[in-house]
Design an enzyme around this catalytic site. Structure first.
Site, mmCIF file in Angstrom:
data_model
loop_
_atom_site.group_PDB
_atom_site.id
_atom_site.type_symbol
_atom_site.label_atom_id
_atom_site.label_comp_id
_atom_site.label_asym_id
_atom_site.label_seq_id
_atom_site.Cartn_x
_atom_site.Cartn_y
_atom_site.Cartn_z
ATOM 1 N N ASP A 59 2.981 55.038 41.267
ATOM 2 C CA ASP A 59 3.784 53.845 40.979
ATOM 3 C C ASP A 59 4.202 53.195 42.286
ATOM 4 O OD1 ASP A 59 5.609 52.165 39.179
ATOM 5 O OD2 ASP A 59 7.039 53.019 40.594
ATOM 6 N N ASP A 89 1.248 47.629 38.814
ATOM 7 C CA ASP A 89 1.816 48.462 39.868
ATOM 8 C C ASP A 89 1.724 49.963 39.589
ATOM 9 O OD1 ASP A 89 3.568 48.501 37.772
ATOM 10 O OD2 ASP A 89 5.366 48.095 38.959
ATOM 11 N N GLU A 90 0.915 50.363 38.622
ATOM 12 C CA GLU A 90 0.860 51.772 38.266
ATOM 13 C C GLU A 90 -0.567 52.181 37.894
ATOM 14 O OE1 GLU A 90 3.351 54.411 35.089
ATOM 15 O OE2 GLU A 90 4.461 52.937 36.269
#
Length: 420
Positions: free
Chosen positions: A17, A116-117
């Protein structure tokens, strides 16, 4: 119940993350340190009611401003910088981050879960990069050196354990690792249940009504009763409570729960139900197009309407199952109108959501011999989709998008719902 963990697949999954991704990207672009500056990314800095999309850790810590706050809630302080979202830039950096992961694992071992992950399956990389912990540290260092961005990494024997490890422990420590030996001491104490990946507010409420308030209580509950209450999802809830997740990398966390949906917070309060219906039609068009893009259809149409905070109730979310699966816009819209007429109480509307569930392949749709127009409507939908693919989303719109209250023309200029 004793789980035979030794018989489960031997995997090592990382869940990575990027910390405060939007805000960190914006800070780096301005030459600021993402970890120390006070910066917020806003949907539109010109609107006081605009949503805070991301905030740097320092802004969260020192001013209590976090994602979801409104612009008018941000203190007037010279240390705070406000910037408009530039979604195209964030997506470009996200792609570059994924390309960096290719240096360590093959493409098929990467699942981009969100902007974002990401999940990485690092089985078999020990001879190249060392232990899982050593590889996690190397990835963190490389991300910081190349992009100036920080990340947190959860490591586990499956997607579920790595994700929950990330959320519960790694986001505080930077890197953390959970194994099946940690199920009882780390997974089971999790409460409230929404902290568990895959459990939303509605499922949590249903579990609470059954007397289940922690993952340990979920693990101790009767499997047959969970399956009776939730169907196949009850089976998965039970085994997830024991840390067991057999889904392949990138598969939905709860198999069988696939749906197509769209939700938007309106730019202003809508007091006129005619305007609300225009938005519903636009959203039915988008959801139906998404289903058609994957040659899918659904038998359950869902409509959610959220009222303004000044209303006496929060709104409603209802669904209706139709006789035949559909991906035809006007069929979805007709169902939504029925739901709307039955549940709308005249309050001011601020949020609308439309979804299509109970998904099946489009070619499994049964055509009604008495309804000769339906095949033409289906083909028309695909023809409209093709025009939009070639010439842009605004090349072909329904008339409601040009009427008072329509939002599609504006939203089609955005990326991820925000300015590009």
């Amino acid at each position: 119940m004793d789980i035979a963990y030794d018989s489960l697949p031997k995997r090592t999954i990382m869940c990575i993350d990027m910390k405060s991704f939007y805000a960190s990207c914006a800070a780096v672009a301005l030459g600021l340190d993402p970890l120390t500056c006070h910066l917020a990314v806003v949907g539109d800095t010109e609107r006081e009611g605009s949503v805070i999309l991301a905030a740097t850790p320092a802004l969260k810590r020192d001013f209590g401003i976090k994602t979801g706050n409104r612009l008018f809630e941000v203190p007037k302080d010279s240390r705070i910088q406000l910037v408009n979202a530039t979604m195209a830039t964030y997506l470009n950096i996200s792609v570059q981050v994924t390309e960096l992961f290719y240096q360590y694992v093959p493409m098929e071992a990467i699942h981009t879960y969100s902007v974002d992950e990401s999940f990485l399956d690092i089985r078999g990389t020990e001879r190249l990069w060392g232990s899982d912990w050593e590889l996690a540290e190397k990835i963190r260092d490389d991300l910081y050196k190349r992009f100036g961005l920080s990340c947190a990494i959860g490591i586990g024997p499956n997607m579920l354990m790595s994700k929950v490890c990330l959320d519960i422990e790694a986001k505080k420590r930077g890197i953390a690792k959970w194994t099946y030996d940690d199920v009882e001491k780390k997974l089971w104490p999790i409460s409230p249940l929404q902290k568990m990946w895959g459990i939303g507010s509605r499922v949590e409420r249903r579990l609470n009504h059954m007397g289940i308030f922690s993952v340990e209580q979920l693990a101790a509950y009767s499997l047959p009763k969970l399956e009776k209450a939730f169907g196949v999802m009850g089976n998965q809830l039970y085994y997830h409570a024991w840390g067991v997740d057999l889904s392949e990398l990138g598969a939905p966390i709860l198999n069988g729960q696939i749906s197509y949906g769209k939700s938007q917070i309106l730019m202003r309060d809508y007091n006129d139900p005619i305007e609300v219906k225009r938005v519903i039609l636009e959203m039915c068009e988008e959801v139906a197009a998404r289903a058609r893009e994957e040659r899918r259809a659904g038998q359950t149409v869902c409509l959610g309407v959220g009222y303004s905070k000044d209303a006496t109730s929060g709104g409603f979310h209802r669904q209706m199952t139709v006789a035949e699966p559909t991906n035809i816009t006007m069929e979805m819209y007709d169902v939504c109108l029925k739901i709307f007429a039955k549940n709308y109480d005249g309050s001011t509307v601020r949020r609308v959501s439309v979804a299509l569930a109970n998904i099946c392949d489009d070619d499994s749709i049964q055509l009604n011999l008495l309804d000769t127009a339906r095949p033409k409507q289906r083909e028309l939908g695909y023809a409209m989709d093709e025009i939009r693919r070639k010439h842009g989303s605004n090349a072909l719109l329904r008339g409601v998008s040009y009427a008072q209250g329509g939002t599609a023309r504006h939203r089609n200029t955005l990326v991820g719902g925000h300015k590009a």
